[in-house]
Write an enzyme that holds these catalytic residues in place. Structure first.
Site, PDB file in Angstrom:
ATOM      1  N   ASP A  63       0.877  -1.172   0.000  1.00 30.45           N
ATOM      2  CA  ASP A  63       0.000   0.000   0.000  1.00 30.45           C
ATOM      3  C   ASP A  63       0.911   1.217   0.000  1.00 30.45           C
ATOM      4  O   ASP A  63       1.479   1.584   1.031  1.00 30.45           O
ATOM      5  CB  ASP A  63      -0.908  -0.002   1.234  1.00 30.45           C
ATOM      6  N   TYR A 154     -10.191  15.596  -8.100  1.00 29.31           N
ATOM      7  CA  TYR A 154      -9.161  15.030  -8.973  1.00 29.31           C
ATOM      8  C   TYR A 154      -8.245  16.100  -9.552  1.00 29.31           C
ATOM      9  O   TYR A 154      -7.020  15.931  -9.596  1.00 29.31           O
ATOM     10  CB  TYR A 154      -9.846  14.249 -10.103  1.00 29.31           C
ATOM     11  N   ALA A 157      -5.704  17.233  -6.975  1.00 32.28           N
ATOM     12  CA  ALA A 157      -4.637  16.265  -6.747  1.00 32.28           C
ATOM     13  C   ALA A 157      -3.648  16.234  -7.906  1.00 32.28           C
ATOM     14  O   ALA A 157      -2.423  16.197  -7.703  1.00 32.28           O
ATOM     15  CB  ALA A 157      -5.234  14.876  -6.517  1.00 32.28           C
ATOM     16  N   LYS A 158      -4.151  16.262  -9.134  1.00 25.05           N
ATOM     17  CA  LYS A 158      -3.255  16.181 -10.286  1.00 25.05           C
ATOM     18  C   LYS A 158      -2.469  17.473 -10.501  1.00 25.05           C
ATOM     19  O   LYS A 158      -1.327  17.436 -10.966  1.00 25.05           O
ATOM     20  CB  LYS A 158      -4.043  15.806 -11.548  1.00 25.05           C
ATOM     21  N   ILE A 187      -8.625   7.622 -21.131  1.00 22.63           N
ATOM     22  CA  ILE A 187      -8.109   6.376 -21.694  1.00 22.63           C
ATOM     23  C   ILE A 187      -9.268   5.392 -21.862  1.00 22.63           C
ATOM     24  O   ILE A 187     -10.060   5.191 -20.935  1.00 22.63           O
ATOM     25  CB  ILE A 187      -7.014   5.787 -20.798  1.00 22.63           C
TER      26      ILE A 187
END
Length: 271
Positions: A63, A154, A157-158, A187
């Protein structure tokens, strides 16, 4: 393909499934000895069989949000192969939701999975990568470049991952370690359009469950992205946006925020 013990070694985090497994397979086909990391041992073994170089592939159950697990994993790779040439940080998770519903707990969880895993592995791998003048490739997203709608935490975070990647690249340049960022659009995958159905609420449109939160950008094939990752390692490229034509649009959006907002609205089908 040579299986000599002198062949370079790549470690792919999140390599038990999805894009990570395709990246691991691509490097194996290019002659690399491969280590993959995932939380589930059964999925790791399945991935090792799919990669096709069972005797040359090391499976590491860990983890990576836990720094001690990352340190143990890098030590395991070093002990097994005696070297490390490439680290591909592919662990991460996406999100859906309106920003007004984003909790600090969820945001922290996304940062831990998308950013802290990369930080833990990169720090631990640095001594081995210094020895090999190696490469780190972090898997970002178009969400690392723009703040599009309905992606929950998201984008936050990116964006953090993108900033950390550049800082690593500048600080570790003098140590011979190159750090690059790959920013792919959506994707293609079998469950696209249904993954985030349960996350939808009255504040966001149903189109947000689609890849990229409803973006009109055509989905990328995982093997196409994996080939770009390998190319970036070989050419030590710093930052790649996929599809490539979006780099110009993102640059224009940075020059003119009003234009950037207009482009994001135009390229999104969400109402």
């Amino acid at each position: 393909m040579s299986t000599a013990k002198t062949n370079p070694v790549v470690l792919v985090t999140g390599g038990s499934a999805g894009l990570g497994r395709v990246i691991a397979t691509t490097f194996a086909s290019a002659g690399y000895r491969v280590a993959i990391v995932g939380r589930n041992q059964e999925r790791l073994e399945s991935a090792r069989s799919a990669i096709g170089t069972t005797e040359q592939t090391l499976c590491c159950a860990a983890d990576l949000t836990i720094e001690a697990d990352a340190v143990r994993t890098i030590r395991q790779v070093g002990d097994h192969f005696g070297r490390l040439d490439v680290l591909v940080n592919c662990v991460g998770t996406s999100d859906r939701g309106a920003i007004e519903n984003l909790t600090s707990e969820r945001m922290i969880d996304l940062v831990e999975q998308n950013v802290c895993t990369t930080l833990h592995c990169s720090k631990a791998a640095l001594p081995l990568l210094e020895e090999s003048s190696g490469v780190i490739i972090n898997i970002g997203s178009l969400a690392a470049k723009v703040g599009t709608r309905y992606l929950g935490g998201y984008c936050i975070a990116k964006h953090a991952l993108a900033g950390m990647t550049q800082q690593m690249r500048l600080e570790w340049l003098s140590r011979g370690v190159h750090v690059g960022l790959i920013n792919p659009g959506p994707i293609r995958r079998d469950d696209e359009g249904s993954r985030y159905q349960s996350k939808l609420d009255g504040n966001i449109p149903v189109e947000a469950s689609r890849p990229g939160g409803g973006t009109k950008v055509k989905g990328l094939a995982a093997d196409e992205v994996a080939a770009i990752v390998l190319d970036c390692v070989r050419r030590r490229r710093p930052d790649v946006i996929l599809p490539r034509y979006l780099r110009l649009l993102i640059t224009l959006g940075n020059l003119s925020p009003r234009l950037g907002d207009w482009l994001l609205l135009k390229f999104s089908s969400s109402k």
